[in-house]
Design an enzyme around this catalytic site. Structure first.
Site, PDB file in Angstrom:
ATOM      1  CB  SER A  77      28.213 -18.810  13.677  1.00  0.00           C
ATOM      2  OG  SER A  77      28.122 -19.892  12.784  1.00  0.00           O
ATOM      3  CG  PHE A 135      37.916 -17.515  14.848  1.00  0.00           C
ATOM      4  CD1 PHE A 135      38.660 -16.495  15.447  1.00  0.00           C
ATOM      5  CD2 PHE A 135      36.620 -17.219  14.440  1.00  0.00           C
ATOM      6  CE1 PHE A 135      38.122 -15.214  15.617  1.00  0.00           C
ATOM      7  CE2 PHE A 135      36.086 -15.954  14.611  1.00  0.00           C
ATOM      8  CZ  PHE A 135      36.832 -14.948  15.202  1.00  0.00           C
ATOM      9  CB  CYS A 167      30.623 -16.146  22.557  1.00  0.00           C
ATOM     10  SG  CYS A 167      31.100 -16.969  24.063  1.00  0.00           S
ATOM     11  CE  LYS A 172      35.625 -28.462  11.910  1.00  0.00           C
ATOM     12  NZ  LYS A 172      36.668 -27.465  11.561  1.00  0.00           N
ATOM     13  CD  GLU A 231      28.129 -13.348  17.442  1.00  0.00           C
ATOM     14  OE1 GLU A 231      27.817 -14.216  16.612  1.00  0.00           O
ATOM     15  OE2 GLU A 231      28.643 -13.623  18.545  1.00  0.00           O
ATOM     16  CD  GLU A 244      37.615 -23.885   8.907  1.00  0.00           C
ATOM     17  OE1 GLU A 244      37.413 -24.240  10.090  1.00  0.00           O
ATOM     18  OE2 GLU A 244      36.692 -23.562   8.133  1.00  0.00           O
TER      19      GLU A 244
END
Ligand code: NAD
Length: 507
Positions: free
Chosen positions: A236, A159, A291, A183, A391, A186
Site C-alpha cells: 500500500s 498479500f 494493483c 519478508k 483504493e 503475513e
C-alpha cells in the site's frame, strides 16, 4: 494441556528460512493463516524474534562473501533448474495459493506463471549484467564498467500476489550476485515458503536466500539494519511511503511499488463486446484485489449508453470458492477487507453515487462463512467521493462519464496515482494521442491490464511509485548492482618515464 492448546498444536506452523535451514520460530507471537472461503485455519505464521531476524541478515551477509564471486554461468544454471521445478509444481503451488489467498485456481496459476517469467529472465543474467568498455579513451587507456552486487538486499511483499511478487524480487537480486532476506505478507506466506523451498532444491546455496515472517517490526528492522543495502517493497501507499523514507534515511537504496486507482477510457468506436468482457475481467477478476485492476471506467460520448449492457453482463459472473471450477470471483482475503469494502460501498451511497448493482452479502452455496462480496457497480460517481478517491481493493467498479477523450485524459491526469490505465478504441490516432498525453506509467491500448513482461520493467509512476527503477527486467539489474568504472593503462617495460603530469587530463 488445554483443548485450545491441542487444536493449536495440530495446525502446521510456517517456518523461517535461515542459513539454508527451515527453522521453527521461538516467538510467542503467532497469527493464523486462514482460508478466506471457509475460515479454516490452514497454518500459524510466526512474528520472528529480533534475534531470529538478525540471524537471517547475518547468514545472508556471510553467504555474500562467496556468492558474489560465484561464476555468472553457475548462477544462471540455478535459475534454469528453478524454472523447471516451478513448472513441475505449478498445480501444487496454485492450490496452496488459492487456499490461503482466495483467488481462483486459474488465476493462481497465472500468479505463479507471471513470477516464473521473471525466473526465466534471471536465467539469462549473463547477458543482462554486462558492463561497457571504451577502447583508447586516451592514449593507451581503456575505460570499462563492472556491475557489481551490493550485498544483502531485502524484499517486503503484499498479500495479493504471494507468488509473483516474491519472484519479482529474489531471483533477480540473487542472479546479480546479492544475497536476500524476504519478508512475505503475513496473510498468505505458505506459497511463498514453498517457492523458497524449491529455490533451495534448485541449488540456491545456504544463506543466499533467507525468509523471515512478521509485520511492522520485521519491516522496520529491514529498513534500519546496517547490513542491508537495498530494499524492494510492494504494497500500500501508506506503508510504502514509510518504508521508502525510513530505508533511504538510513542510506539504503529503495524502490516502492504502491497503491493505485486505474482508469479505463471507452470510446464509442471501440469493439463493444471485447471491451465489455475486458472491463469485467479487469474490474472484478481476483475480486478486484490487483494493483493493476480497473476500478474506474470513463465512458466517453455515445459509449455512455453501454452501461445497461455492462451491468447485465456483470450479473452473469459466478461467485464461489476459488477452487470451484467455473468461478469468476472468489472471496476477498480477510474479514477486515470485507468490512472495509462494505463500509466504502455504504459511503458511496451516502455521498450520492447511484448503486447500479449491489454485491453485498451474496449467497454463496457451500461457502456460508466465506468473505464474499459480489461485483458492485456505481454510476454517477464524482471525483470528490470516497469511492473515487480511495483504493477500494475489492470488486467495485465506479463509472464516470466524459464528453471527449481530452476530458477523460484530464480527469486521469488529475488523479494522483499513476500505476496503469487503458484505452478502448478502434482509432489509431486516438490511441496515439492518448499514449502521448496520458501521465500514467503503464498504458494499455485495448489491453486492460498492461503489466509488462520481464523483457521490460514494471513502470508505475507518480503516487504509485517511489524510487526511480522498476522491480524486474533490465532496470532491476541497475537497482541491485553498483557500477564500478575502471580506467586502466599499462606501460611497456622499456617505456621511458616522461615528465610529471600535474594536469587532470589523460593524453
Ligand atoms: P500492505 O501495505 O498492507 O502490506 C505490504 C507489506 O507491508 C506486508 O508485508 C505487511 O506485512 C507490511 N505492513 C503492513 N502494515 C504495515 C505497517 N503499518 N508498517 C510496516 N509494515 C507493514 O499491502 P497489502 O494490503 O498486503 O497489499 C495491497 C496493496 O498493495 C494495495 O495498495 C495494492 O495496490 C498494492 N500493490 C501494489 C503493487 C504495485 O506493483 N504497485 C502490486 C501489488 C500490490
Amino acid at each position: 494441556m488445554t483443548a485450545q492448546a491441542n487444536i493449536q498444536n495440530s495446525v502446521p506452523t510456517v517456518k523461517l528460512l535461515i542459513g539454508g535451514k527451515l527453522v521453527e520460530s521461538t516467538t510467542s507471537h503467532w497469527r493464523d493463516v486462514v482460508n478466506p472461503a471457509t475460515q479454516e485455519v490452514l497454518a500459524r505464521v510466526p512474528f520472528a524474534t529480533t534475534e531470529e531476524m538478525n540471524a537471517a541478515v547475518a547468514s545472508a551477509k556471510e553467504a555474500f562473501k562467496t556468492w558474489r564471486k560465484t561464476p555468472i554461468g553457475a548462477r544462471a544454471r540455478i535459475f534454469l533448474k528453478y524454472q523447471q521445478l516451478i513448472r513441475e509444481n505449478i498445480k501444487e503451488l496454485a492450490a496452496i495459493l488459492t487456499a490461503e489467498q482466495g483467488k481462483t485456481l486459474p488465476d493462481a496459476e497465472g500468479d505463479v506463471f507471471r513470477g516464473l517469467e521473471v525466473v526465466e529472465h534471471a536465467a539469462s543474467i549473463g547477458n543482462l549484467q554486462l558492463g561497457e568498455l571504451a577502447n583508447n579513451v586516451a592514449g593507451g587507456v581503456d575505460t570499462y564498467t563492472l556491475l557489481q552486487p551490493l550485498g544483502v538486499c531485502a524484499g517486503i511483499t503484499p498479500f495479493n500476489f504471494p507468488a509473483m511478487i516474491p519472484l519479482w524480487m529474489f531471483p533477480m537480486a540473487i542472479a546479480t550476485g546479492n544475497t536476500f532476506v524476504l519478508k512475505p505478507s503475513e496473510q498468505d506466506p505458505m506459497v511463498t515458503m514453498r517457492l523458497a523451498e524449491l529455490a533451495m532444491e534448485a541449488g540456491v546455496p545456504p544463506g543466499v536466500l533467507n525468509v523471515i515472517h512478521g509485520g511492522v517490526d520485521a519491516v522496520n528492522l529491514i529498513c534500519d539494519h546496517p547490513d542491508i543495502k537495498a530494499v524492494s517493497f510492494v504494497g500500500s501507499t501508506k506503508v510504502g511511503t514509510h518504508v521508502y523514507n525510513r530505508a533511504t534515511q538510513n542510506g539504503k537504496r529503495a524502490q516502492c511499488m504502491m497503491g493505485a486507482k486505474n482508469h479505463a477510457i471507452v470510446l464509442p468506436d471501440a469493439n463493444k463486446s471485447q471491451t465489455l468482457n475486458n472491463l469485467l475481467g479487469a474490474a472484478f477478476g481476483a475480486a478486484g484485489q490487483r494493483c493493476m485492476a480497473l476500478p474506474v471506467v470513463i465512458l466517453v460520448g455515445e459509449a455512455q449508453s453501454w452501461l445497461p449492457e455492462l451491468i447485465e453482463k456483470t450479473k452473469t459472473l459466478k461467485i464461489s470458492g476459488g477452487a470451484e471450477p467455473g468461478t469468476d470471483i472468489g472471496p476477498v482475503v480477510s474479514c477486515s477487507a470485507l468490512d472495509r469494502i462494505g463500509s466504502l460501498i455504504a459511503k458511496g451511497i451516502g455521498e450520492g453515487a447511484t448503486l447500479e448493482l449491489d454485491g453485498r452479502n451474496p449467497e454463496v452455496a457451500g461457502y456460508a462463512q466465506g468473505n464474499f462480496v459480489g461485483p458492485t457497480i456505481f454510476s454517477g460517481v464524482t471525483t470528490d467521493m470516497s469511492i473515487y478517491r480511495e483504493e477500494i481493493f475489492g470488486p467495485v467498479l465506479c463509472v464516470l462519464h466524459a464528453d471527449t477523450l481530452n476530458d477523460a485524459i484530464a480527469l486521469i491526469n488529475a488523479n494522483p496515482n499513476g500505476n496503469g490505465t487503458a484505452l478502448f478504441t478502434r482509432s489509431g490516432a486516438a490511441a496515439r494521442h492518448f499514449q502521448e498525453e496520458i501521465d500514467v506509467g503503464q498504458v494499455g491500448i485495448n489491453v486492460p491490464i498492461p503489466v509488462p513482461v520481464p523483457l521490460f520493467s514494471f513502470s508505475g509512476s507518480r503516487a504509485s511509485k517511489l524510487g526511480d527503477l522498476g522491480p524486474y527486467g533490465k532496470q532491476v539489474v541497475q537497482f541491485y548492482t553498483q557500477t564500478k568504472t575502471v580506467t586502466q593503462r599499462w606501460f611497456d617495460e622499456d617505456e621511458v618515464s616522461g615528465a610529471v603530469n600535474t594536469t587532470i587530463t589523460l593524453k
